[in-house]
Design a protein around this motif. Sequence first.
Motif, PDB file in Angstrom:
ATOM      1  N   LEU A 123      11.807  72.316  36.907  1.00 38.04           N
ATOM      2  CA  LEU A 123      11.329  70.956  36.658  1.00 38.04           C
ATOM      3  C   LEU A 123      12.461  70.053  36.182  1.00 38.04           C
ATOM      4  N   GLU A 124      13.321  70.599  35.356  1.00 40.11           N
ATOM      5  CA  GLU A 124      14.449  69.814  34.852  1.00 40.11           C
ATOM      6  C   GLU A 124      15.395  69.430  35.988  1.00 40.11           C
ATOM      7  N   LEU A 125      15.623  70.347  36.909  1.00 40.56           N
ATOM      8  CA  LEU A 125      16.539  70.083  38.022  1.00 40.56           C
ATOM      9  C   LEU A 125      16.078  68.904  38.871  1.00 40.56           C
ATOM     10  N   VAL A 126      14.765  68.743  39.045  1.00 40.64           N
ATOM     11  CA  VAL A 126      14.243  67.649  39.878  1.00 40.64           C
ATOM     12  C   VAL A 126      13.840  66.427  39.052  1.00 40.64           C
ATOM     13  N   GLY A 127      14.147  66.449  37.759  1.00 35.17           N
ATOM     14  CA  GLY A 127      13.862  65.297  36.911  1.00 35.17           C
ATOM     15  C   GLY A 127      12.405  65.113  36.554  1.00 35.17           C
ATOM     16  N   MET A 128      11.631  66.219  36.508  1.00 32.58           N
ATOM     17  CA  MET A 128      10.188  66.124  36.241  1.00 32.58           C
ATOM     18  C   MET A 128       9.759  66.890  34.988  1.00 32.58           C
ATOM     19  N   LYS A 129      10.707  67.328  34.187  1.00 30.67           N
ATOM     20  CA  LYS A 129      10.349  68.127  33.009  1.00 30.67           C
ATOM     21  C   LYS A 129       9.491  67.342  32.027  1.00 30.67           C
ATOM     22  N   ASP A 130       9.766  66.057  31.872  1.00 28.30           N
ATOM     23  CA  ASP A 130       8.996  65.225  30.939  1.00 28.30           C
ATOM     24  C   ASP A 130       7.569  64.989  31.414  1.00 28.30           C
ATOM     25  N   MET A 131       7.289  65.287  32.679  1.00 30.90           N
ATOM     26  CA  MET A 131       5.945  65.087  33.226  1.00 30.90           C
ATOM     27  C   MET A 131       5.214  66.409  33.415  1.00 30.90           C
ATOM     28  N   ALA A 132       5.678  67.466  32.778  1.00 27.12           N
ATOM     29  CA  ALA A 132       5.114  68.805  32.985  1.00 27.12           C
ATOM     30  C   ALA A 132       3.621  68.862  32.710  1.00 27.12           C
ATOM     31  N   GLU A 143       7.122  61.491  43.340  1.00 27.29           N
ATOM     32  CA  GLU A 143       7.028  62.446  42.234  1.00 27.29           C
ATOM     33  C   GLU A 143       6.385  63.754  42.682  1.00 27.29           C
ATOM     34  N   LYS A 144       5.350  63.654  43.510  1.00 24.79           N
ATOM     35  CA  LYS A 144       4.708  64.864  44.044  1.00 24.79           C
ATOM     36  C   LYS A 144       5.701  65.689  44.852  1.00 24.79           C
ATOM     37  N   GLN A 145       6.516  65.002  45.653  1.00 29.99           N
ATOM     38  CA  GLN A 145       7.484  65.723  46.477  1.00 29.99           C
ATOM     39  C   GLN A 145       8.501  66.465  45.611  1.00 29.99           C
ATOM     40  N   ARG A 146       8.890  65.851  44.512  1.00 33.30           N
ATOM     41  CA  ARG A 146       9.843  66.496  43.607  1.00 33.30           C
ATOM     42  C   ARG A 146       9.218  67.708  42.921  1.00 33.30           C
ATOM     43  N   VAL A 147       7.932  67.632  42.613  1.00 29.82           N
ATOM     44  CA  VAL A 147       7.234  68.776  42.016  1.00 29.82           C
ATOM     45  C   VAL A 147       7.178  69.938  43.010  1.00 29.82           C
ATOM     46  N   LEU A 148       6.899  69.641  44.266  1.00 29.12           N
ATOM     47  CA  LEU A 148       6.835  70.703  45.274  1.00 29.12           C
ATOM     48  C   LEU A 148       8.197  71.338  45.513  1.00 29.12           C
ATOM     49  N   GLN A 156      12.635  81.095  43.880  1.00 27.72           N
ATOM     50  CA  GLN A 156      13.925  81.802  43.924  1.00 27.72           C
ATOM     51  C   GLN A 156      14.122  82.590  45.232  1.00 27.72           C
ATOM     52  N   THR A 157      13.885  81.916  46.341  1.00 26.52           N
ATOM     53  CA  THR A 157      14.126  82.524  47.644  1.00 26.52           C
ATOM     54  C   THR A 157      15.555  82.241  48.089  1.00 26.52           C
ATOM     55  N   ASP A 158      15.986  82.941  49.119  1.00 21.57           N
ATOM     56  CA  ASP A 158      17.319  82.725  49.679  1.00 21.57           C
ATOM     57  C   ASP A 158      17.295  81.827  50.910  1.00 21.57           C
ATOM     58  N   PHE A 159      16.088  81.349  51.287  1.00 23.63           N
ATOM     59  CA  PHE A 159      15.961  80.506  52.479  1.00 23.63           C
ATOM     60  C   PHE A 159      14.920  79.427  52.179  1.00 23.63           C
ATOM     61  N   LEU A 160      15.286  78.171  52.428  1.00 20.50           N
ATOM     62  CA  LEU A 160      14.363  77.053  52.223  1.00 20.50           C
ATOM     63  C   LEU A 160      14.108  76.334  53.542  1.00 20.50           C
ATOM     64  N   ILE A 161      12.829  76.053  53.809  1.00 24.17           N
ATOM     65  CA  ILE A 161      12.430  75.170  54.898  1.00 24.17           C
ATOM     66  C   ILE A 161      11.951  73.866  54.280  1.00 24.17           C
ATOM     67  N   LEU A 162      12.545  72.770  54.702  1.00 21.95           N
ATOM     68  CA  LEU A 162      12.214  71.450  54.167  1.00 21.95           C
ATOM     69  C   LEU A 162      11.767  70.549  55.312  1.00 21.95           C
ATOM     70  N   ASP A 163      10.581  69.985  55.185  1.00 20.02           N
ATOM     71  CA  ASP A 163      10.060  69.105  56.231  1.00 20.02           C
ATOM     72  C   ASP A 163      10.162  67.661  55.746  1.00 20.02           C
ATOM     73  N   GLU A 164      11.288  67.021  56.091  1.00 18.09           N
ATOM     74  CA  GLU A 164      11.572  65.651  55.659  1.00 18.09           C
ATOM     75  C   GLU A 164      11.262  65.487  54.168  1.00 18.09           C
ATOM     76  N   PRO A 165      11.968  66.218  53.314  1.00 15.63           N
ATOM     77  CA  PRO A 165      11.613  66.297  51.896  1.00 15.63           C
ATOM     78  C   PRO A 165      11.815  65.009  51.113  1.00 15.63           C
ATOM     79  N   THR A 166      12.559  64.044  51.679  1.00 17.63           N
ATOM     80  CA  THR A 166      12.808  62.807  50.938  1.00 17.63           C
ATOM     81  C   THR A 166      12.017  61.629  51.495  1.00 17.63           C
ATOM     82  N   ASN A 167      10.962  61.919  52.254  1.00 16.09           N
ATOM     83  CA  ASN A 167      10.166  60.870  52.894  1.00 16.09           C
ATOM     84  C   ASN A 167       9.703  59.784  51.933  1.00 16.09           C
TER      85      ASN A 167
END
Length: 258
Positions: A123-132, A143-148, A156-167
């Motif tokens: 949460l801290e990495l995506v700037g959402m810790k204060d909204m926990a 904000e929802k996208q950052r939570v996801l 903690q996977t070694d492979f990420l699939i992102l579908d236009e994550p910054t929409n």
Amino acid sequence: MGLEVNHLSFAYTDKNIIEDICLNVKDGDFVGIIGPNGSGKSTVLKNLYRALKPDCGEVILDGEDLYKMSNKKSAVKLGVVGQENFIPFDFKVEEIVWMGRSPHKGLFDGDTKEDRDIVMHSLELVGMKDMAKRNYTHLSGGEKQRVLLARAIAQQTDFLILDEPTNHLDIYYQLEIFDLVKSLGVTVLSAIHDLNIAALYCNKLYVLKEGCVFRTGKPEEILTPDVIFQVYGVNADVRVHPATQKLSITFLPRGMSM
């Protein structure tokens, strides 16, 4: 962790949406899938993370057939941030991120201090810790996208699939999110709408056009005025930016060309 996609096809009723898709993502790659709206970018990814079932083709993840893996095993290997951020129940933000720890748990395993540290750090990495403690449904789209994304990081996977994550994100968070994903050191396959973002972060691109792979290669091989015109129908000025040493694309008004 690598991914190999061989001859993947998918149709809704009688209409082919994607056809004969072949992808090769090597360990450590940051691969972008680009193309205009309706070209099949999200459909390809949904077939890879099993939200859809292909009509034919195979997907090999880390040397194993992805479609034969259990849900738990695939979730240990593969994290996903999709376009849709609908959650059917009103969970707290931190509860959404805690879900990322589920693949690592046995049926009767309780939560540990390590789990909590991972969740809070994500949460801290995506700037959402204060909204926990906030309700997820009360958040903005960005904000929802950052939570996801935090949930995928907590996985903690070694492979990420992102579908236009910054929409749904403003420019600051678009760069923040891609900088963060790049810093994780994992293999990434992402559908990307913004060609400048693709040029800045990806080492390999696949261009989709009308449901098929139109071109593949390094950004400097793909993001040329000729290819951009063939795929998007617009003229573009493409130059190497002096600060980033990456390609920078400026789209030109109709009737104007370089």
